[in-house]
Motif scaffolding. Structure first.
Motif, PDB file in Angstrom:
ATOM      1  N   PHE A   1       0.422  -7.238   3.577  1.00  0.00           N
ATOM      2  CA  PHE A   1      -0.837  -6.695   3.090  1.00  0.00           C
ATOM      3  C   PHE A   1      -1.325  -7.545   1.908  1.00  0.00           C
ATOM      4  O   PHE A   1      -0.520  -7.961   1.071  1.00  0.00           O
ATOM      5  N   VAL A   2      -2.639  -7.781   1.842  1.00  0.00           N
ATOM      6  CA  VAL A   2      -3.192  -8.585   0.743  1.00  0.00           C
ATOM      7  C   VAL A   2      -4.324  -7.827   0.064  1.00  0.00           C
ATOM      8  O   VAL A   2      -4.937  -6.924   0.643  1.00  0.00           O
ATOM      9  N   GLU A   3      -4.606  -8.249  -1.149  1.00  0.00           N
ATOM     10  CA  GLU A   3      -5.683  -7.650  -1.938  1.00  0.00           C
ATOM     11  C   GLU A   3      -6.183  -8.693  -2.930  1.00  0.00           C
ATOM     12  O   GLU A   3      -5.391  -9.450  -3.494  1.00  0.00           O
ATOM     13  N   GLY A   4      -7.487  -8.751  -3.135  1.00  0.00           N
ATOM     14  CA  GLY A   4      -8.039  -9.685  -4.117  1.00  0.00           C
ATOM     15  C   GLY A   4      -7.886  -9.141  -5.522  1.00  0.00           C
ATOM     16  O   GLY A   4      -8.215  -7.982  -5.790  1.00  0.00           O
ATOM     17  N   LYS A   5      -7.381  -9.965  -6.419  1.00  0.00           N
ATOM     18  CA  LYS A   5      -7.165  -9.520  -7.792  1.00  0.00           C
ATOM     19  C   LYS A   5      -8.436  -9.602  -8.632  1.00  0.00           C
ATOM     20  O   LYS A   5      -8.512  -9.015  -9.706  1.00  0.00           O
ATOM     21  N   GLY A   6      -9.446 -10.344  -8.146  1.00  0.00           N
ATOM     22  CA  GLY A   6     -10.691 -10.507  -8.886  1.00  0.00           C
ATOM     23  C   GLY A   6     -10.737 -11.828  -9.621  1.00  0.00           C
ATOM     24  O   GLY A   6      -9.810 -12.166 -10.361  1.00  0.00           O
TER      25      GLY A   6
ATOM     26  N   PRO B   1       0.823  -1.216   0.000  1.00  0.00           N
ATOM     27  CA  PRO B   1       0.000   0.000   0.000  1.00  0.00           C
ATOM     28  C   PRO B   1       0.855   1.263   0.000  1.00  0.00           C
ATOM     29  O   PRO B   1       2.067   1.218   0.263  1.00  0.00           O
ATOM     30  N   ASP B   2       0.215   2.382  -0.260  1.00  0.00           N
ATOM     31  CA  ASP B   2       0.881   3.683  -0.274  1.00  0.00           C
ATOM     32  C   ASP B   2       1.355   4.036   1.138  1.00  0.00           C
ATOM     33  O   ASP B   2       0.533   4.171   2.045  1.00  0.00           O
ATOM     34  N   PRO B   3       2.669   4.198   1.360  1.00  0.00           N
ATOM     35  CA  PRO B   3       3.173   4.524   2.707  1.00  0.00           C
ATOM     36  C   PRO B   3       2.584   5.826   3.239  1.00  0.00           C
ATOM     37  O   PRO B   3       2.310   5.951   4.439  1.00  0.00           O
ATOM     38  N   GLY B   4       2.393   6.809   2.371  1.00  0.00           N
ATOM     39  CA  GLY B   4       1.823   8.084   2.798  1.00  0.00           C
ATOM     40  C   GLY B   4       0.401   7.920   3.304  1.00  0.00           C
ATOM     41  O   GLY B   4      -0.009   8.585   4.276  1.00  0.00           O
ATOM     42  N   LEU B   5      -0.363   7.031   2.670  1.00  0.00           N
ATOM     43  CA  LEU B   5      -1.741   6.775   3.094  1.00  0.00           C
ATOM     44  C   LEU B   5      -1.765   6.122   4.470  1.00  0.00           C
ATOM     45  O   LEU B   5      -2.574   6.489   5.331  1.00  0.00           O
ATOM     46  N   LEU B   6      -0.886   5.163   4.694  1.00  0.00           N
ATOM     47  CA  LEU B   6      -0.827   4.499   6.001  1.00  0.00           C
ATOM     48  C   LEU B   6      -0.451   5.489   7.100  1.00  0.00           C
ATOM     49  O   LEU B   6      -1.006   5.452   8.200  1.00  0.00           O
TER      50      LEU B   6
END
Length: 586
Positions: free
Chosen positions: A492-497, A471-476
């Motif tokens: 960190f995980v995210e579903g690719k679809g 993820p974006d370090p600035g966002l965290l």
């Protein structure tokens, strides 16, 4: 005993050569297929011996044909305009492209010697076939033509059949959506729409008329998805609404006023309650159908999302002999489900539990449940007064909407009852100011409240397509106060679809909680009419975990994503009070 190779068909030998399954599994699948009279390929996938793609790839190779994923191929609109939906639905094929006068179609039954001949005869064109799975054909037809497209075409062309009578009494027996004897008609289309919604785990169906179109959307895991429908559906908007009204026992002649009703439908082995709401708009009436499954398994507190200290706190709250526990959050955040889980835990032979709800979403054995009837004056406050005469130990009030209900709930808790209820606020401290705004005296709030619990539902990352992401370090840093050093140790995980999650990257939901016990300091602030922000700051200093902090824990565990937590906690302003209190991290 494993069947002799001489007894196997050529296709079954192909399955063994392609190592789709071994001989012992093939023997069991053959026996199952023979006893049930269904195709072998279907049985193999139903038993979980192999994926549908593996079986049909082998079938394509056996027939010396190409295998494709039909639902992922773009098809020219002019081709769809030329080939009616009722043909592709009847013969179960998908037109893919046209090459030099030859139409390429995807089929799932290449062993049927008559199928391609029938398609050639109907379309009067040369045909070239490729193989795909039955599910791919079903998905492709829905995506390309829309739900119920064949039904719409028959109605447009004036073709219809006999429409047998159905039991439409929404108060008692149910409408059977599996009834295949119903011919092409508005009845069939509405049944198809509801059946598709139930099979997609939809919670709400929205039918919305606009000037040029009739839009249909399903809410799945809290997110609205537009449902492909044929363009001709706009012309049948009034008929569709009338059909829904008839099913829900509403007045089909009244088109100027909102109407609410309910019905029961049957699909397979499941029974579902549908809450119907109809509103008038300049372009016709809009319909919302909320789907509630009677066969839903009542979840435990742990399955809902309580863990660790949250579980200990909540169990302590519901073990109190008297007082009020409020669960807060927006509509659809799972508040009632949490209270049902609490009641299920409290449901013992030595306790009298009574509920008043709108509507009764789960039938709880051993608990007396009532439903409000506003049309005859039976509301929450009247129900509360009546409940007190039945000597309950625990009372559940579906929602505190006004001063009368709030006053009765407080009076009940003061006389030795444990009261559970819901309230619409953005966070837990907001429950105090909301009750005060209703006119409840602060000293009564402080003397009766045990705790306020705010909750949200977050979508789980789809396990079938979950993949690591950075993820974006600035966002965290900005939203969670998490620096690069801490973030570097987290996966960190995210579903690719994928097809499993309808290409959303998410599958299923769970709750996150913000739990605020009414400590002596919180009670003192309540009596002094402190703002919700001041109460929140002090509660955080005492150890209250905000919704965003609870979401961060689920991110760390790999259950959900940063984007999902930010989406569902944006309205609660979870981090602002923390920053104002001088803390940089959650």
């Amino acid at each position: 005993m494993v069947p002799d190779l001489q007894e196997l068909t050529a296709f079954e030998k192909q399955l063994l050569r392609d190592e789709v399954l071994d001989e012992s599994k093939l023997r069991r699948a053959r026996e199952e297929a023979a006893s049930k009279g269904v195709p072998l390929a279907d049985v193999i996938t139903q038993l979980g011996f192999a994926t549908a793609e593996a079986v049909y790839r082998s079938l394509a190779g056996f027939c010396e044909m190409r295998f494709v994923q039909a639902s992922k191929i773009e098809v020219a609109p002019e081709l769809l305009d030329r080939i009616p939906a009722r043909f592709v639905t009847h013969y179960h094929f998908v037109p893919l492209e046209e090459r030099r006068g030859t139409l390429v179609v995807a089929i799932s039954d290449p062993l049927n010697p008559h199928l391609l001949d029938d398609i050639r005869r109907v379309l009067k064109q040369r045909i070239d076939a490729v193989v795909t799975t039955p599910q791919e054909i079903k998905q492709a037809i829905k995506a390309l033509y829309g739900v119920g497209a064949d039904t719409m075409e028959r109605m447009t062309s004036g073709v219809s059949g006999d429409e047998p009578s159905m039991n439409l009494d929404g108060r008692a027996a149910g409408t059977d959506l599996d009834d295949d004897t119903i011919d092409a008609s508005i009845i069939k289309f509405v049944n198809q729409l509801i059946a598709e919604a139930i099979q997609s785990d939809t919670t709400d169906i929205h039918i919305e008329p606009f000037e040029e179109q009739l839009r249909v959307r399903f809410r799945i895991d809290g997110i609205l998805h537009q449902v492909p429908t044929p363009p001709s559906i706009r012309g049948f908007q009034a008929a569709i609404v009338s059909r829904v009204k008839i099913m829900a026992n509403l007045n089909i002649a009244e088109k100027r006023l909102p109407q609410d009703g309910k019905l029961i439908v049957n699909l397979g082995d499941g029974t579902y309650d549908l809450r119907i709401s109809i509103l008038p708009t300049p372009h016709g009436e809009t319909v919302n159908m909320r789907i509630l499954s009677r066969s839903s398994v009542l979840l435990t507190l742990a399955e809902l999302g309580f863990q660790g200290e949250d579980m200990r706190l909540f169990n302590n709250f519901i073990s109190k002999p008297h007082g009020i526990i409020l669960v807060t959050g927006p509509t659809g955040s799972g508040k009632t489900t949490t209270l049902y889980a609490a009641l299920n835990k409290l449901n013992k032979l030595d306790r009298k539990i009574i509920t008043i709800e709108d509507p009764i979403e789960y039938q709880l054995a051993g608990i007396t449940q009532m439903q409000v009837q506003p049309r005859i004056g039976f509301d929450f406050s009247m129900g509360l007064r009546s409940m007190l005469r039945h000597d309950p130990d625990i009372m559940l009030v579906g929602e505190i909407r006004d001063y009368e209900t709030a006053e009765m709930a407080i009076r009940s808790s003061l006389t030795g009852h444990l009261v559970l209820s819901t309230l619409h606020t953005n966070d837990a401290p907001g429950a105090v100011t909301r009750l005060a705004d209703m006119g409840v005296e602060p000293f009564l709030i402080s003397s009766t409240m045990i705790a306020a619990v705010a909750q949200r539902l977050i979508r789980r990352v789809c396990p079938a397509c979950a993949a690591p992401v950075i993820p974006d370090p600035g966002l965290l840093e900005a939203e969670f106060g998490v620096g690069p050093e801490e973030a570097s140790g987290i996966r960190f995980v995210e579903g690719k679809g994928c097809d499993t999650c309808r290409h959303t990257g998410y599958k299923g939901r769970l709750a996150i909680y913000e739990i605020m016990p009414f400590t002596d300091q919180i009670k003192e602030l309540t009596v002094r009419r402190a703002t919700a922000l001041d109460i929140k700051r002090h509660a955080h200093e005492e150890g209250m975990k905000t919704l965003r902090a609870a979401g961060w824990e689920r991110i760390r565990q790999g259950v959900t994503t940063v984007a999902e937590v930010l989406r569902v906690t944006a309205d609660a302003e979870a981090i602002r009070a923390t920053i104002e209190a001088g803390h940089a991290t959650v």
